[in-house]
Design an enzyme around this catalytic site. Structure first.
Site, PDB file in Angstrom:
ATOM      1  N   ASP A   1       7.540   2.422  -6.502  1.00 50.93           N
ATOM      2  CA  ASP A   1       6.913   1.725  -5.377  1.00 50.93           C
ATOM      3  C   ASP A   1       6.544   2.746  -4.303  1.00 50.93           C
ATOM      4  OD1 ASP A   1       6.036  -0.317  -3.747  1.00 50.93           O
ATOM      5  OD2 ASP A   1       8.029  -0.807  -2.994  1.00 50.93           O
ATOM      6  N   GLU A   2       5.515   2.446  -3.506  1.00 52.12           N
ATOM      7  CA  GLU A   2       5.066   3.320  -2.402  1.00 52.12           C
ATOM      8  C   GLU A   2       4.828   4.748  -2.908  1.00 52.12           C
ATOM      9  OE1 GLU A   2       4.239   1.949   0.211  1.00 52.12           O
ATOM     10  OE2 GLU A   2       5.558   0.289   0.736  1.00 52.12           O
TER      11      GLU A   2
ATOM     12  N   GLN B   1      -2.519   4.158   2.968  1.00 52.75           N
ATOM     13  CA  GLN B   1      -1.314   3.974   3.784  1.00 52.75           C
ATOM     14  C   GLN B   1      -0.354   5.156   3.655  1.00 52.75           C
ATOM     15  OE1 GLN B   1       0.208  -0.236   4.181  1.00 52.75           O
ATOM     16  NE2 GLN B   1      -1.047  -0.556   2.351  1.00 52.75           N
TER      17      GLN B   1
ATOM     18  N   ARG C   1      -1.170  -4.693  10.201  1.00 51.95           N
ATOM     19  CA  ARG C   1       0.073  -5.434  10.430  1.00 51.95           C
ATOM     20  C   ARG C   1      -0.241  -6.823  10.984  1.00 51.95           C
ATOM     21  NH1 ARG C   1       2.209  -3.478   6.905  1.00 51.95           N
ATOM     22  NH2 ARG C   1       0.176  -2.516   6.636  1.00 51.95           N
TER      23      ARG C   1
ATOM     24  N   LYS D   1       2.167  -6.439  -3.573  1.00 54.81           N
ATOM     25  CA  LYS D   1       2.619  -5.409  -4.516  1.00 54.81           C
ATOM     26  C   LYS D   1       4.061  -5.619  -4.965  1.00 54.81           C
ATOM     27  CE  LYS D   1       4.064  -1.996  -1.054  1.00 54.81           C
ATOM     28  NZ  LYS D   1       5.495  -2.053  -1.388  1.00 54.81           N
ATOM     29  N   THR D   2       4.940  -6.067  -4.065  1.00 52.69           N
ATOM     30  CA  THR D   2       6.330  -6.285  -4.463  1.00 52.69           C
ATOM     31  C   THR D   2       6.415  -7.389  -5.507  1.00 52.69           C
ATOM     32  OG1 THR D   2       7.052  -5.615  -2.249  1.00 52.69           O
ATOM     33  CG2 THR D   2       8.662  -6.749  -3.628  1.00 52.69           C
TER      34      THR D   2
END
Length: 674
Positions: free
Chosen positions: A216-217, A247, A609, A33-34
């Protein structure tokens, strides 16, 4: 199109090229995503959009800095025109800009969490509440009232004693902030958000300033952040949000998953792009993650697909008790390091509750394994730094009584609690600040009184150094003078329990002054006010967790979000831990909605993770509140079909292979040093 886009997949390119109108990018764990955000900004600039009209919002200064670094690598100086900011930094920028536009002189003191708790503690003491309350819980409720735009004094009735007391404290807390000339983190967003809602002219100014907005997020946004965003994007609707409802794990601090679930309703006609290719984890990890999260009902229907291929099956360790569980974890990590399957920094142990940290640390130390604990004490939370910051804040704003109370007798100068109480009573009676009351020390305590002399000298110290601290471009030099004037280094040396502790304390003071010099060198217009505002906006997630060195990571599941490790061990997968017992309602067994749904998302975050190998542990019984209690496996493991998890039960009879391995370990231990 630039060479950067060659590495993007089809859906990523679609998200990058969709510039005009609302866009929702559902970016699953490990989906890049970044990369999409930075490439989208670069593409927009390539298409002729002015960098200064682009606003990208995230939740930590660290994340914003990483994005800026990537953009600079792609665009060079053109990247500097883009506003990359946290919501709180943006709110502060708006408040300062509007104050300058109205030609108002505004000296804002920003209360951090410690200042807020101190303020509430004083209010509870002043108003003599009969029972003690957890300050963090009260502050969380007041924060909720602010972000829901509930006016002080208009909190709905509740028979919950915490809600009742928080409702009573709320207007008192707001009044205290105003008296101190301070704002808290919530105000930084709520104030401009409210103005966006109330003033079309205000809204238009900022919509014209930022014609393209990226967030973002997005799943972590709360009500006030959502209102601020809608205000800026109301006219042009050029808003792109990137996030993953699966998330969303910060409901306890106000995040509302409904913001991402209802994006299409808030911004009609929105385009949706799903990034479902996972570049992080092996297939067995993703298969478990997909099964776990599919149990939640209120979510976008989606499933992550891996591109790295197969790997080791997810291991489930069943230990007879917590001691055996932690002993196994220690031995397992030692073996992985000894066999050089992983470097220490490639391994992480995650947990829902911090109560497991002490046992983990003990085991790792026993095996000689170096580790770091995420979420440890940050540099700006250390006592020596907090003490110096209190002096700086008082020099900046003499109405800041929280800071005055901290530094007035630090180092000790004979101004004890009774003296502070006398100053407080005088200030209350005269309707003035405590600092102003200090000018009347002889009238309060008596001519020649030792307390009066101490208070007067303290006031003289601040009066003498504050103007220079506010005007000087060499802030570090003035602070060095302050350190010498108050004898802080001598105080640290004399008050430390050991030479090592004294050395550490002196090092912290030197590091703080060095940070001031670094700020002066990097800032175009350094000033005391600007520095304090930057420090107040410093987020715990931005802390330097000392990533250098080869060490195992220990972290809560919340603290692990955004990280990845080749090997992850998730301990304590039991009812009461995960999901946490405070989220379990005995009268409501629906495990797919509400707080338990967030716990399931938290488990999902922990699982995703892991890059190569995942181990989950649980116990059959565990010491809880001083008593050994039977434990039930986490409901989140129920989705795994039989045979999916590689189960190792320490209570079962050992196999021949395990016996041989144990004997080999014993022989190695006995021969050690021969």
């Amino acid at each position: 199109m630039s060479r950067w886009f060659n590495k993007l997949n089809t859906e990523q390119r679609k998200a990058v090229r969709s510039i005009d109108g609302p866009l929702l990018v559902l970016a699953g764990a490990g989906s890049g995503k970044t990369r999409v955000i930075t490439h989208r900004i670069a593409y927009m600039i390539e298409q002729g959009i002015a960098p200064k009209s682009i606003l990208a919002l995230t939740f930590t200064n660290k994340a914003a800095g990483e994005m800026r670094g990537r953009l600079r690598g792609m665009l060079g100086k053109a990247a500097d025109g883009v506003t990359l900011s946290t919501f709180h930094s943006l709110g502060l920028h708006i408040l300062k800009t509007e104050a300058a536009r109205a030609k108002r002189r505004q000296r804002l003191t920003i209360f951090d969490a410690g200042d807020q708790l101190s303020c509430l503690r004083d209010l509870l003491r002043q108003h003599r509440f009969e029972r003690s309350f957890d300050l963090g819980s009260l502050l969380s409720r007041i924060s909720g009232y602010k972000n829901d735009f509930i006016e002080p004094g208009a909190v709905p009735y509740s028979d919950d004693p915490y809600e009742e007391v928080a409702g009573l404290l709320y207007p008192l807390y707001v009044e205290a902030l105003e008296a101190y000339g301070a704002v808290d983190f919530d105000d930084l967003v709520c104030m401009p958000a409210a103005k966006m809602h109330d003033s079309s002219a205000f809204r238009k100014r900022w919509a014209d300033r930022y014609q393209y907005v990226l967030v973002d997020e997005y799943q972590d946004t709360n009500g006030s952040q959502m209102r601020l965003l809608k205000g800026i994007a109301a006219e042009h609707q050029n808003v792109c949000v990137v996030g993953d409802d699966d998330q969303s794990i910060y409901g306890w601090r106000g995040a509302e998953v409904k913001n991402i679930l209802n994006f299409g309703q808030d911004f009609p006609g929105a385009l949706e792009v799903h990034l479902m290719k996972n570049y992080r984890s092996r297939d067995p990890v993703l298969e478990l993650a997909n099964l776990v999260i599919s149990e939640n009902l209120e979510r976008y229907e989606k499933s992550m697909a891996g591109v790295r291929g197969s790997g080791s099956a997810v291991k489930l360790l069943v230990a007879p008790d917590g001691e055996a569980e932690m002993a196994w974890v220690g031995r397992f990590l030692q073996r992985m390091a000894k066999e050089k399957r992983y470097r220490l920094k490639d391994m992480a142990v995650l947990y829902r509750s911090n109560i497991m940290v002490r046992e983990l640390e003990s085991e790792l130390r026993g095996h000689g394994l170096h580790y770091r604990v995420l979420g440890g004490q940050a540099f700006f939370e250390r006592k020596e730094v907090k003490d110096l910051l209190a002096y700086l804040r008082l020099c900046y704003n003499s109405n800041d009584e929280i800071s005055l109370r901290r530094c007035i007798n630090t180092p000790t100068r004979g101004i004890g609690p009774k003296s502070v109480a006398g100053l407080t009573a005088w200030a209350d009676d005269q309707g003035c600040s405590m600092y102003k009351a200090a000018a009347s020390a002889e009238e309060i305590f008596g001519v020649g009184d030792r307390q009066a002399l101490a208070v007067s000298r303290f006031r003289e110290l601040i009066d003498g150094i504050a103007p220079r601290m506010r005007r000087s471009s060499d802030l570090a030099g003035v602070v060095e003078e302050l350190v010498r004037a108050i004898g802080l280094r001598d105080n640290v040396q004399q008050g430390s329990a050991s030479a090592k502790a004294a050395e550490r304390g002196l090092g912290i003071i030197d590091s703080f002054i060095a940070s001031l010099r670094q700020y002066q060198q990097s800032s175009e217009y350094p000033s005391l006010g600007d520095y304090l505002q930057r420090i107040s906006l410093f987020n715990s997630n931005d802390a330097d967790d000392d990533e250098k060195g080869d060490r195992i990571t220990l972290s809560t599941l919340h603290g692990s979000k955004g990280l990845e490790f080749p090997l992850v061990i998730l301990v304590g997968a039991e009812e009461g831990f995960l999901p946490h017992d405070r989220t379990l309602n005995p009268h409501e067994n629906d495990h797919v909605t509400g707080e338990v749904a967030e716990e399931r998302r938290l488990f999902y975050v922990g699982v995703t993770r892991a890059m190569d190998e995942l181990v989950i542990t649980r116990t059959q019984e565990r010491m809880v509140r001083g008593k050994m209690q039977p434990r039930t496996p986490s409901r989140f493991l129920e989705c795994a079909p039989e045979g999916m998890l590689a189960v190792e039960d320490l209570s079962a009879e050992p196999s021949e292979t395990e016996v041989k391995a144990t004997l080999a370990d014993l022989r190695a231990m006995l021969s050690f040093g021969d």
